[in-house]
Design a protein around this motif. Structure first.
Motif, PDB file in Angstrom:
ATOM      1  N   HIS A 268     -12.372  -1.231   2.367  1.00 21.70           N
ATOM      2  CA  HIS A 268     -11.901  -0.108   2.651  1.00 21.70           C
ATOM      3  C   HIS A 268     -12.291   1.259   2.414  1.00 21.70           C
ATOM      4  O   HIS A 268     -13.553   0.664   1.748  1.00 21.70           O
ATOM      5  CB  HIS A 268     -10.717  -0.257   2.488  1.00 21.70           C
ATOM      6  CG  HIS A 268      -9.117   0.390   2.245  1.00 21.70           C
ATOM      7  ND1 HIS A 268      -9.330   2.285   2.249  1.00 21.70           N
ATOM      8  CD2 HIS A 268      -8.591   0.479   2.951  1.00 21.70           C
ATOM      9  CE1 HIS A 268      -7.930   2.563   2.222  1.00 21.70           C
ATOM     10  NE2 HIS A 268      -7.319   1.375   2.758  1.00 21.70           N
ATOM     11  N   PRO A 269     -12.208   2.520   3.288  1.00 20.92           N
ATOM     12  CA  PRO A 269     -12.952   3.968   2.912  1.00 20.92           C
ATOM     13  C   PRO A 269     -12.407   4.436   1.638  1.00 20.92           C
ATOM     14  O   PRO A 269     -13.692   4.847   0.408  1.00 20.92           O
ATOM     15  CB  PRO A 269     -12.669   4.486   3.709  1.00 20.92           C
ATOM     16  CG  PRO A 269     -11.617   4.027   4.451  1.00 20.92           C
ATOM     17  CD  PRO A 269     -11.969   2.593   4.367  1.00 20.92           C
ATOM     18  N   LEU A 270     -12.185   3.460   0.973  1.00 20.31           N
ATOM     19  CA  LEU A 270     -10.878   3.939  -0.335  1.00 20.31           C
ATOM     20  C   LEU A 270     -11.295   2.878  -1.805  1.00 20.31           C
ATOM     21  O   LEU A 270     -11.596   3.212  -2.649  1.00 20.31           O
ATOM     22  CB  LEU A 270      -9.378   3.994  -1.027  1.00 20.31           C
ATOM     23  CG  LEU A 270      -9.092   5.455   0.224  1.00 20.31           C
ATOM     24  CD1 LEU A 270      -7.192   5.505   0.240  1.00 20.31           C
ATOM     25  CD2 LEU A 270      -9.968   6.664  -0.227  1.00 20.31           C
ATOM     26  N   PHE A 271     -11.853   1.650  -1.351  1.00 16.58           N
ATOM     27  CA  PHE A 271     -12.581   0.754  -2.184  1.00 16.58           C
ATOM     28  C   PHE A 271     -13.015   1.557  -3.089  1.00 16.58           C
ATOM     29  O   PHE A 271     -14.192   1.400  -2.710  1.00 16.58           O
ATOM     30  CB  PHE A 271     -13.004  -0.535  -1.390  1.00 16.58           C
ATOM     31  CG  PHE A 271     -13.504  -1.398  -2.543  1.00 16.58           C
ATOM     32  CD1 PHE A 271     -12.389  -2.172  -2.745  1.00 16.58           C
ATOM     33  CD2 PHE A 271     -14.801  -1.759  -3.174  1.00 16.58           C
ATOM     34  CE1 PHE A 271     -12.844  -3.379  -3.523  1.00 16.58           C
ATOM     35  CE2 PHE A 271     -14.552  -2.739  -3.765  1.00 16.58           C
ATOM     36  CZ  PHE A 271     -13.546  -3.466  -3.954  1.00 16.58           C
TER      37      PHE A 271
ATOM     38  N   PRO B  27      -4.347  -0.113   3.215  1.00 16.84           N
ATOM     39  CA  PRO B  27      -3.233   0.504   4.305  1.00 16.84           C
ATOM     40  C   PRO B  27      -4.119   1.365   4.813  1.00 16.84           C
ATOM     41  O   PRO B  27      -4.752   2.232   4.669  1.00 16.84           O
ATOM     42  CB  PRO B  27      -3.122   0.853   2.904  1.00 16.84           C
ATOM     43  CG  PRO B  27      -4.179   1.263   1.447  1.00 16.84           C
ATOM     44  CD  PRO B  27      -4.998  -0.277   2.183  1.00 16.84           C
ATOM     45  N   ALA B  28      -3.222   1.894   5.913  1.00 19.14           N
ATOM     46  CA  ALA B  28      -3.721   2.893   6.805  1.00 19.14           C
ATOM     47  C   ALA B  28      -3.910   4.472   5.857  1.00 19.14           C
ATOM     48  O   ALA B  28      -2.893   4.639   5.334  1.00 19.14           O
ATOM     49  CB  ALA B  28      -2.840   3.246   7.594  1.00 19.14           C
ATOM     50  N   THR B  29      -5.028   4.605   6.639  1.00 19.53           N
ATOM     51  CA  THR B  29      -5.291   5.702   5.862  1.00 19.53           C
ATOM     52  C   THR B  29      -6.166   7.029   6.667  1.00 19.53           C
ATOM     53  O   THR B  29      -6.701   7.041   7.500  1.00 19.53           O
ATOM     54  CB  THR B  29      -6.446   5.702   5.134  1.00 19.53           C
ATOM     55  OG1 THR B  29      -6.042   4.825   3.478  1.00 19.53           O
ATOM     56  CG2 THR B  29      -7.254   6.559   3.847  1.00 19.53           C
ATOM     57  N   GLU B  30      -5.622   7.920   6.709  1.00 20.22           N
ATOM     58  CA  GLU B  30      -5.477   9.555   7.490  1.00 20.22           C
ATOM     59  C   GLU B  30      -6.636  10.904   6.098  1.00 20.22           C
ATOM     60  O   GLU B  30      -6.008  10.901   5.390  1.00 20.22           O
ATOM     61  CB  GLU B  30      -4.969  10.339   8.147  1.00 20.22           C
ATOM     62  CG  GLU B  30      -4.906  11.028   8.601  1.00 20.22           C
ATOM     63  CD  GLU B  30      -4.412  11.676   9.852  1.00 20.22           C
ATOM     64  OE1 GLU B  30      -4.141  12.885   9.861  1.00 20.22           O
ATOM     65  OE2 GLU B  30      -2.399  10.606  10.007  1.00 20.22           O
ATOM     66  N   GLU B  31      -7.787  10.879   6.951  1.00 18.93           N
ATOM     67  CA  GLU B  31      -8.329  12.233   7.117  1.00 18.93           C
ATOM     68  C   GLU B  31      -7.361  13.613   5.978  1.00 18.93           C
ATOM     69  O   GLU B  31      -6.538  13.795   7.826  1.00 18.93           O
ATOM     70  CB  GLU B  31      -9.872  12.271   7.243  1.00 18.93           C
ATOM     71  CG  GLU B  31     -11.057  11.216   5.846  1.00 18.93           C
ATOM     72  CD  GLU B  31     -11.431  11.497   4.801  1.00 18.93           C
ATOM     73  OE1 GLU B  31     -11.309  12.655   3.974  1.00 18.93           O
ATOM     74  OE2 GLU B  31     -11.827  10.466   4.729  1.00 18.93           O
TER      75      GLU B  31
ATOM     76  N   GLN C 279      -0.550   0.748  -7.086  1.00 27.51           N
ATOM     77  CA  GLN C 279      -1.006   0.357  -5.873  1.00 27.51           C
ATOM     78  C   GLN C 279      -1.516   0.224  -5.084  1.00 27.51           C
ATOM     79  O   GLN C 279      -1.761  -0.649  -4.912  1.00 27.51           O
ATOM     80  CB  GLN C 279       0.783   1.014  -5.247  1.00 27.51           C
ATOM     81  CG  GLN C 279       1.431  -0.093  -4.120  1.00 27.51           C
ATOM     82  CD  GLN C 279       1.370  -1.345  -4.470  1.00 27.51           C
ATOM     83  OE1 GLN C 279       2.802  -2.069  -5.935  1.00 27.51           O
ATOM     84  NE2 GLN C 279       1.189  -2.516  -3.197  1.00 27.51           N
ATOM     85  N   LEU C 280      -2.591   1.641  -4.487  1.00 25.84           N
ATOM     86  CA  LEU C 280      -3.873   1.618  -4.011  1.00 25.84           C
ATOM     87  C   LEU C 280      -4.722   1.149  -4.586  1.00 25.84           C
ATOM     88  O   LEU C 280      -4.765  -0.373  -3.722  1.00 25.84           O
ATOM     89  CB  LEU C 280      -3.837   3.238  -3.693  1.00 25.84           C
ATOM     90  CG  LEU C 280      -4.887   3.183  -2.805  1.00 25.84           C
ATOM     91  CD1 LEU C 280      -4.612   2.905  -1.909  1.00 25.84           C
ATOM     92  CD2 LEU C 280      -5.435   5.024  -3.438  1.00 25.84           C
ATOM     93  N   ARG C 281      -5.079   0.955  -5.616  1.00 29.88           N
ATOM     94  CA  ARG C 281      -5.755   0.079  -6.124  1.00 29.88           C
ATOM     95  C   ARG C 281      -5.557  -1.454  -6.126  1.00 29.88           C
ATOM     96  O   ARG C 281      -7.253  -2.126  -5.553  1.00 29.88           O
ATOM     97  CB  ARG C 281      -6.509  -0.178  -7.809  1.00 29.88           C
ATOM     98  CG  ARG C 281      -7.213   1.943  -7.734  1.00 29.88           C
ATOM     99  CD  ARG C 281      -7.335   1.551  -9.656  1.00 29.88           C
ATOM    100  NE  ARG C 281      -6.554   1.604 -10.166  1.00 29.88           N
ATOM    101  CZ  ARG C 281      -5.483   2.731 -10.804  1.00 29.88           C
ATOM    102  NH1 ARG C 281      -6.034   3.866 -10.578  1.00 29.88           N
ATOM    103  NH2 ARG C 281      -4.588   2.379 -11.592  1.00 29.88           N
ATOM    104  N   LEU C 282      -4.639  -1.795  -5.733  1.00 31.93           N
ATOM    105  CA  LEU C 282      -3.783  -3.721  -5.992  1.00 31.93           C
ATOM    106  C   LEU C 282      -4.121  -3.421  -3.970  1.00 31.93           C
ATOM    107  O   LEU C 282      -4.546  -4.897  -3.859  1.00 31.93           O
ATOM    108  CB  LEU C 282      -2.764  -3.469  -6.109  1.00 31.93           C
ATOM    109  CG  LEU C 282      -2.161  -4.868  -5.977  1.00 31.93           C
ATOM    110  CD1 LEU C 282      -2.733  -5.828  -6.846  1.00 31.93           C
ATOM    111  CD2 LEU C 282      -0.051  -4.822  -6.153  1.00 31.93           C
ATOM    112  N   GLU C 283      -3.685  -2.875  -3.437  1.00 30.09           N
ATOM    113  CA  GLU C 283      -3.930  -2.619  -1.999  1.00 30.09           C
ATOM    114  C   GLU C 283      -5.203  -2.503  -1.402  1.00 30.09           C
ATOM    115  O   GLU C 283      -5.895  -2.901  -0.155  1.00 30.09           O
ATOM    116  CB  GLU C 283      -2.736  -2.395  -0.769  1.00 30.09           C
ATOM    117  CG  GLU C 283      -1.559  -2.256  -1.717  1.00 30.09           C
ATOM    118  CD  GLU C 283      -0.636  -1.325  -0.705  1.00 30.09           C
ATOM    119  OE1 GLU C 283      -1.047  -0.902   0.526  1.00 30.09           O
ATOM    120  OE2 GLU C 283       0.727  -1.434  -1.365  1.00 30.09           O
TER     121      GLU C 283
END
Length: 112
Positions: free
Chosen positions: A48-51, A95-99, A39-43
């Protein structure tokens, strides 16, 4: 002490074992992790920092759509992500991401 075998205990850089605070729960099995990682990979989309980053889901909030991921990058880090469950890419910053900082138990204590 279990020597680090219990993943519900936050051992990283915090030599006092502490469980993740409520309402965080560990993911019960590999299938649950796979679903959230997919789901994360889809979004995530370019920008995005996680792309394109390798991630491992390991816990989720029992009350909302927040998920904890280990980012297997150099250096490895931990993030809290609010999945939207949209069936396609989101525009950054979603998607909102927090370190998260260590120890994880302290970083997660403020989550309601």
């Amino acid at each position: 002490m279990d020597g680090g075998l219990d993943p519900s205990i936050d051992y990283l850089f915090d030599w006092e074992p502490r469980p993740l605070p409520e309402p965080w729960v560990l993911l019960p099995d590999a299938r649950a992790r796979e679903i959230l990682e997919a789901q994360l990979r889809l979004e995530v989309s370019e920008g995005h920092p996680l792309f394109g980053k390798p991630v491992i889901a390991f816990a989720r909030c029992g009350r909302c759509d927040e998920v904890l991921f280990s980012v297997e990058d150099a250096p490895a880090r931990f993030v809290q992500v609010h999945l939207t469950w949209r069936q396609g890419p989101e525009a950054p910053p979603w998607p909102a991401t927090e370190e998260l900082s260590l120890p994880l138990a302290d970083s997660l204590a403020k989550h309601h």
